[in-house]
Design a protein around this motif. Sequence first.
Motif, short mmCIF file in Angstrom:
data_model
loop_
_atom_site.label_atom_id
_atom_site.label_comp_id
_atom_site.label_asym_id
_atom_site.label_seq_id
_atom_site.Cartn_x
_atom_site.Cartn_y
_atom_site.Cartn_z
N VAL A 19 0.85 -1.18 0.00
CA VAL A 19 0.00 0.00 0.00
C VAL A 19 0.89 1.24 0.00
CG1 VAL A 19 -1.73 1.30 1.30
CG2 VAL A 19 -1.86 -1.21 1.18
N VAL A 20 0.66 2.11 -0.98
CA VAL A 20 1.44 3.33 -1.13
C VAL A 20 0.48 4.50 -1.22
CG1 VAL A 20 3.11 4.58 -2.56
CG2 VAL A 20 3.25 2.08 -2.37
N LEU A 21 0.69 5.51 -0.40
CA LEU A 21 -0.15 6.70 -0.45
C LEU A 21 0.48 7.76 -1.34
CD1 LEU A 21 -1.52 5.26 1.92
CD2 LEU A 21 -1.67 7.45 3.09
N ALA A 22 -0.34 8.32 -2.23
CA ALA A 22 0.11 9.41 -3.10
C ALA A 22 -0.47 10.71 -2.57
CB ALA A 22 -0.35 9.17 -4.54
N TRP A 23 0.38 11.54 -2.01
CA TRP A 23 -0.07 12.80 -1.42
C TRP A 23 0.83 13.93 -1.90
CZ3 TRP A 23 2.49 15.98 2.31
CH2 TRP A 23 1.70 17.06 2.77
N VAL A 49 -2.98 4.65 -3.27
CA VAL A 49 -4.09 5.41 -2.72
C VAL A 49 -3.92 6.87 -3.08
CG1 VAL A 49 -5.39 6.00 -0.63
CG2 VAL A 49 -4.25 3.77 -0.80
N ASP A 50 -4.84 7.41 -3.87
CA ASP A 50 -4.80 8.84 -4.20
C ASP A 50 -5.30 9.62 -2.99
OD1 ASP A 50 -4.89 11.37 -5.20
OD2 ASP A 50 -6.04 10.88 -7.01
N ASN A 51 -4.35 10.10 -2.23
CA ASN A 51 -4.66 10.79 -0.97
C ASN A 51 -4.45 12.30 -1.12
OD1 ASN A 51 -5.63 9.99 1.58
ND2 ASN A 51 -3.68 10.50 2.55
N GLY A 52 -4.68 12.77 -2.34
CA GLY A 52 -4.50 14.19 -2.61
C GLY A 52 -3.25 14.47 -3.41
N CYS A 53 -2.96 13.61 -4.37
CA CYS A 53 -1.80 13.81 -5.24
C CYS A 53 -2.03 15.04 -6.11
CB CYS A 53 -1.59 12.58 -6.11
SG CYS A 53 -0.14 12.68 -7.19
N VAL A 58 -0.40 9.73 -10.40
CA VAL A 58 -1.42 8.70 -10.21
C VAL A 58 -2.00 8.29 -11.55
CG1 VAL A 58 -3.70 8.20 -9.25
CG2 VAL A 58 -1.97 9.31 -7.83
N ASP A 59 -2.31 9.27 -12.40
CA ASP A 59 -2.85 8.96 -13.73
C ASP A 59 -1.84 8.18 -14.56
OD1 ASP A 59 -5.27 10.17 -13.21
OD2 ASP A 59 -4.60 12.13 -13.94
N GLN A 60 -0.56 8.53 -14.44
CA GLN A 60 0.46 7.84 -15.21
C GLN A 60 0.65 6.40 -14.75
OE1 GLN A 60 2.24 8.97 -17.88
NE2 GLN A 60 0.93 10.79 -17.86
N THR A 64 -0.54 0.84 -15.11
CA THR A 64 0.62 -0.03 -14.95
C THR A 64 0.18 -1.40 -14.45
OG1 THR A 64 2.02 1.88 -14.43
CG2 THR A 64 2.83 -0.29 -13.78
N ALA A 65 0.68 -2.44 -15.06
CA ALA A 65 0.34 -3.80 -14.63
C ALA A 65 0.76 -4.00 -13.18
CB ALA A 65 1.03 -4.82 -15.52
N GLY A 66 -0.15 -4.54 -12.38
CA GLY A 66 0.15 -4.79 -10.97
C GLY A 66 -0.21 -3.66 -10.05
N VAL A 67 -0.73 -2.56 -10.61
CA VAL A 67 -1.09 -1.39 -9.80
C VAL A 67 -2.61 -1.20 -9.81
CG1 VAL A 67 -0.89 1.11 -9.52
CG2 VAL A 67 1.11 -0.24 -10.23
N THR A 68 -3.18 -1.04 -8.63
CA THR A 68 -4.60 -0.70 -8.48
C THR A 68 -4.68 0.65 -7.81
OG1 THR A 68 -5.24 -3.02 -8.24
CG2 THR A 68 -6.80 -1.37 -7.45
N VAL A 69 -5.43 1.58 -8.38
CA VAL A 69 -5.58 2.92 -7.82
C VAL A 69 -6.91 3.02 -7.10
CG1 VAL A 69 -5.77 5.38 -8.31
CG2 VAL A 69 -4.09 3.98 -9.55
N VAL A 70 -6.88 3.48 -5.85
CA VAL A 70 -8.09 3.70 -5.06
C VAL A 70 -7.97 5.07 -4.41
CG1 VAL A 70 -8.47 1.24 -4.63
CG2 VAL A 70 -7.09 2.57 -3.02
N GLY A 71 -9.01 5.47 -3.70
CA GLY A 71 -9.00 6.78 -3.04
C GLY A 71 -9.76 7.81 -3.83
N GLU A 72 -10.18 8.85 -3.14
CA GLU A 72 -11.04 9.87 -3.75
C GLU A 72 -10.31 11.15 -4.09
OE1 GLU A 72 -14.38 10.40 -1.20
OE2 GLU A 72 -15.07 8.32 -1.40
N GLY A 73 -8.99 11.15 -3.97
CA GLY A 73 -8.23 12.31 -4.41
C GLY A 73 -8.10 13.42 -3.39
#
Length: 347
Positions: A19-23, A49-53, A58-60, A64-73
């Motif tokens: 789990v990686v947070l993108a902030w 997790v799009d935690n306010g990137c 996040v879009d890029q 990517t194979a193996g990556v799931t994006v979640v979170g509300e931004g």
Amino acid sequence: MQDMSPETSSTGLPRVSAVVLAWGAEPLLRRSVEALLASVKVEVDVVLVDNGCTTDDVDQLRDTAGVTVVGEGHNVGFSAGCNVGVAASDGEYVALINGDAVVEPTTLARLVEELADPSIGIAAGAVRLADEPDLLNSSGNEVHVLGLSWIGGFRERETRTEPTETAGAMGACLVTRRAHWDRLGGFDPHYFAYHEDADLSIRTWRVGLRVVNVPDAVALHRYEFSRNGFKFYLVERNRVMFVVTLWGARSLALLGPPLLALEFAMLALAARQGWLPDKLRGYRWLWQHRGHLRQRRARLQAERTVSDRVWMRVLTDRLDTPLINPPGTPVLNAAMAAYWRLIRRWV
């Protein structure tokens, strides 16, 4: 998601959900995700997790194979963001990796290897400074008998050759079994940020499992030491929440005098340094959420399987944190050491 245990996976390797947070704007985020996907001897998927990137990272990474994006931004905090990420994953092992941390190819496998020992609940990596990789960022976090927590081994050189027990696992790089995460219910989202990793670690000790730091499981961390009012607010508020929910009734009673003395010292320090409104804001939050604290305390006291006298052996009586140094710290340390020696047999 499809249930794939290590026994049923096509590779036969342990499955780790990282789990990686993108902030905000994090220059190492892509490298962090790519390094995780390049891990060897484990099968890895990344939950980002799009935690306010605030960049297009996040879009890029979304396709990517193996990556799931979640979170509300928007930023729900480190605690809640990690909970969101773990809930969206299905690996047998859960890894929490900071978006500003880059793991070596063997890091996750080494941490999973340590978890083969059933007495270990959390295995944490040796976090090094990204701009000075010969120096440690953390060899494990220290936790004080009065609830303060800080990184251990900061700017030291690695001399260990074997894993060592630590009071706290730094949330920047740790792995645990999903079963253990589920048993503890993950992080309390009320922490928002700071102390949630100390909470998870101490709760691990309180259910009879160990927390270890593994010197050859390396992550490079773009560490920035910051001081601001919001951080002081969270650190102090969360310290009080941490202690009043995890410490046993007898321990709280015995530690009452130094806990009260520390509060007065913190108030004096806050007034001198200009963050007194943030300290008082923390008290207000604690009062407003007293119902949650009562309920959480009841649950955490019920989950404990070992006594305070046993698990408190991992705590330190020495205050040595760069963030908060109350007036008269050397005197406080000497007095606390003597007092702790006196009362610890009765906790």
